[in-house]
Design a protein around this motif. Sequence first.
Motif, PDB file in Angstrom:
ATOM      1  N   THR A  69       0.810  -1.224   0.000  1.00 50.39           N
ATOM      2  CA  THR A  69       0.000   0.000   0.000  1.00 50.39           C
ATOM      3  C   THR A  69       0.843   1.275   0.000  1.00 50.39           C
ATOM      4  O   THR A  69       0.348   2.336  -0.374  1.00 50.39           O
ATOM      5  CB  THR A  69      -0.907   0.029   1.253  1.00 50.39           C
ATOM      6  N   LEU A  70       2.125   1.178   0.415  1.00 49.77           N
ATOM      7  CA  LEU A  70       2.915   2.390   0.577  1.00 49.77           C
ATOM      8  C   LEU A  70       3.113   3.144  -0.721  1.00 49.77           C
ATOM      9  O   LEU A  70       3.001   4.374  -0.775  1.00 49.77           O
ATOM     10  CB  LEU A  70       4.279   2.051   1.202  1.00 49.77           C
ATOM     11  N   THR A 120      -3.085  14.501  -3.356  1.00 47.52           N
ATOM     12  CA  THR A 120      -3.933  15.197  -2.382  1.00 47.52           C
ATOM     13  C   THR A 120      -3.295  16.509  -1.941  1.00 47.52           C
ATOM     14  O   THR A 120      -3.973  17.532  -1.799  1.00 47.52           O
ATOM     15  CB  THR A 120      -4.171  14.302  -1.155  1.00 47.52           C
ATOM     16  N   SER A 155      -2.980   6.293   9.172  1.00 54.01           N
ATOM     17  CA  SER A 155      -3.202   4.965   9.741  1.00 54.01           C
ATOM     18  C   SER A 155      -2.405   4.775  11.034  1.00 54.01           C
ATOM     19  O   SER A 155      -2.878   4.129  11.970  1.00 54.01           O
ATOM     20  CB  SER A 155      -2.830   3.877   8.725  1.00 54.01           C
ATOM     21  N   SER A 181       1.261   3.223  -3.461  1.00 51.28           N
ATOM     22  CA  SER A 181       0.018   3.906  -3.841  1.00 51.28           C
ATOM     23  C   SER A 181      -0.283   5.066  -2.902  1.00 51.28           C
ATOM     24  O   SER A 181      -0.761   6.122  -3.329  1.00 51.28           O
ATOM     25  CB  SER A 181      -1.154   2.912  -3.820  1.00 51.28           C
ATOM     26  N   ALA A 182       0.023   4.888  -1.607  1.00 47.36           N
ATOM     27  CA  ALA A 182      -0.224   5.952  -0.632  1.00 47.36           C
ATOM     28  C   ALA A 182       0.622   7.186  -0.939  1.00 47.36           C
ATOM     29  O   ALA A 182       0.148   8.317  -0.793  1.00 47.36           O
ATOM     30  CB  ALA A 182       0.085   5.449   0.775  1.00 47.36           C
ATOM     31  N   THR A 215       3.471   2.290  11.025  1.00 46.23           N
ATOM     32  CA  THR A 215       2.111   1.749  10.938  1.00 46.23           C
ATOM     33  C   THR A 215       2.085   0.305  11.428  1.00 46.23           C
ATOM     34  O   THR A 215       1.197  -0.099  12.192  1.00 46.23           O
ATOM     35  CB  THR A 215       1.581   1.819   9.498  1.00 46.23           C
ATOM     36  N   SER A 253       1.558   9.214   8.560  1.00 43.36           N
ATOM     37  CA  SER A 253       0.505   8.343   8.042  1.00 43.36           C
ATOM     38  C   SER A 253      -0.708   8.424   8.962  1.00 43.36           C
ATOM     39  O   SER A 253      -0.579   8.301  10.178  1.00 43.36           O
ATOM     40  CB  SER A 253       0.995   6.895   7.962  1.00 43.36           C
ATOM     41  N   LEU A 259      -0.939   8.952  -3.972  1.00 42.39           N
ATOM     42  CA  LEU A 259      -2.176   9.618  -3.565  1.00 42.39           C
ATOM     43  C   LEU A 259      -1.908  10.815  -2.657  1.00 42.39           C
ATOM     44  O   LEU A 259      -2.604  11.834  -2.746  1.00 42.39           O
ATOM     45  CB  LEU A 259      -3.103   8.631  -2.859  1.00 42.39           C
ATOM     46  N   SER A 260      -0.894  10.711  -1.797  1.00 40.76           N
ATOM     47  CA  SER A 260      -0.608  11.811  -0.876  1.00 40.76           C
ATOM     48  C   SER A 260      -0.076  13.032  -1.621  1.00 40.76           C
ATOM     49  O   SER A 260      -0.412  14.164  -1.281  1.00 40.76           O
ATOM     50  CB  SER A 260       0.372  11.365   0.203  1.00 40.76           C
ATOM     51  N   GLY A 301      -0.562  13.860   5.447  1.00 40.17           N
ATOM     52  CA  GLY A 301      -0.319  12.921   4.359  1.00 40.17           C
ATOM     53  C   GLY A 301       0.927  12.091   4.485  1.00 40.17           C
ATOM     54  O   GLY A 301       0.924  11.017   5.050  1.00 40.17           O
ATOM     55  N   ASP A 302       2.043  12.609   3.968  1.00 44.16           N
ATOM     56  CA  ASP A 302       3.248  11.805   3.864  1.00 44.16           C
ATOM     57  C   ASP A 302       4.461  12.716   3.915  1.00 44.16           C
ATOM     58  O   ASP A 302       4.458  13.796   3.333  1.00 44.16           O
ATOM     59  CB  ASP A 302       3.201  11.031   2.533  1.00 44.16           C
TER      60      ASP A 302
END
Length: 361
Positions: A63-64, A74, A152, A66-67, A281, A150, A70-71, A114-115
């Motif tokens: 997932t990282l 965003t 999460s 893609s995250a 996480t 994150s 996306l971050s 976000g990141d």
Amino acid sequence: MAVKEKEIVVSERKMETIEYVGLTLLFLSLIILFVKPSLIGGIFDAMLGRVVPIVVKVYLTGTLGSAIILSVMTGRILERLGFTDALVRVFTPLAKIFRITPLVIVPAIYNILGDINASGRITAPSLKKAEATKDEQKIAIATMCQGNQSFSTFMLGLLAFTKGGIWAFPIIVVGLFLPVILVPFILSKTIYRNVKYKDISEMPRFTPNTPAVPTIFNGAREGAELLFLLLIPAAAVVFALIGALDFVGVWKPIESAISAFLSALSIDPKTGLQSVLVSPTLAMNTLVETIKNVPPRFAIGSFIIAASGFPLQIPLAQIPAVWAQNSDLSAGEAMQASIVGMIIRIISAFALAWILAPFVA
């Protein structure tokens, strides 16, 4: 009349120190190939064994990756909607008291939302555009390392505290939001003192005029470039080094020393080691499962160390790579600032674990 030919004197080039190093490595390589040729192949295989699971399972198929994409997307959307300019206005009164540009706090807010890598990619150019000094850019990096990268991590930490009967509110306020305010002030008065206050009227606007659709797709493309051209190579460097150290038998003692160090600082060694070496996480997910067997003081320390710029490849590789491309800082200067930020975070985890535990458990 005879013309006498000029004598050409060829002087031998002086040996540089690095050439001696190269010759030493050459002779060592020849000796290794003669005595134990499997050593070189073994080191490479160990490096590959460490890098592949991280690059493939975490960044590419996990997932990282893609995250991160996306971050960044965003973050660019938030920037287009005036988020950066709004943050500057909110923090201007506080920055006026500290006599420092309000932009130093902005990367930390983007990081919490976000990141940490996207935060640097988006906000480092803003600091450069505002003509922030190098010291102010270093303060921004150190402050950025004080919060979770994150959402999460944040949510799993809250879940762990709920299961363990620990009052989370003071930990969140004191452990996450207070450092974002205090760290710039402390650093501007101690290590990085070349700072100057700038009012909004002296700074350019940071909201771009890009149309909606290009903002979204260009943000996603920028996130992919960040992932494949900077973050994966940076992570590969760090984990390849760990693999090589593990093969020669050096890494296990280092890992044990880190675990003992974390335990001495009131940080649960199991989850703390996961935060430092693998993923915050994952550490908070483990804490959810083990919280009832972890003393409240150690749980608080574990959450604060997870809500930071760890794991190690971020301060040692990813932050230097991202900020060197997008700010006035060199990779070495950015790494130095990130290490300062991580040292502050470790100290605050130790201090707050002792201070908060009697009030929240």
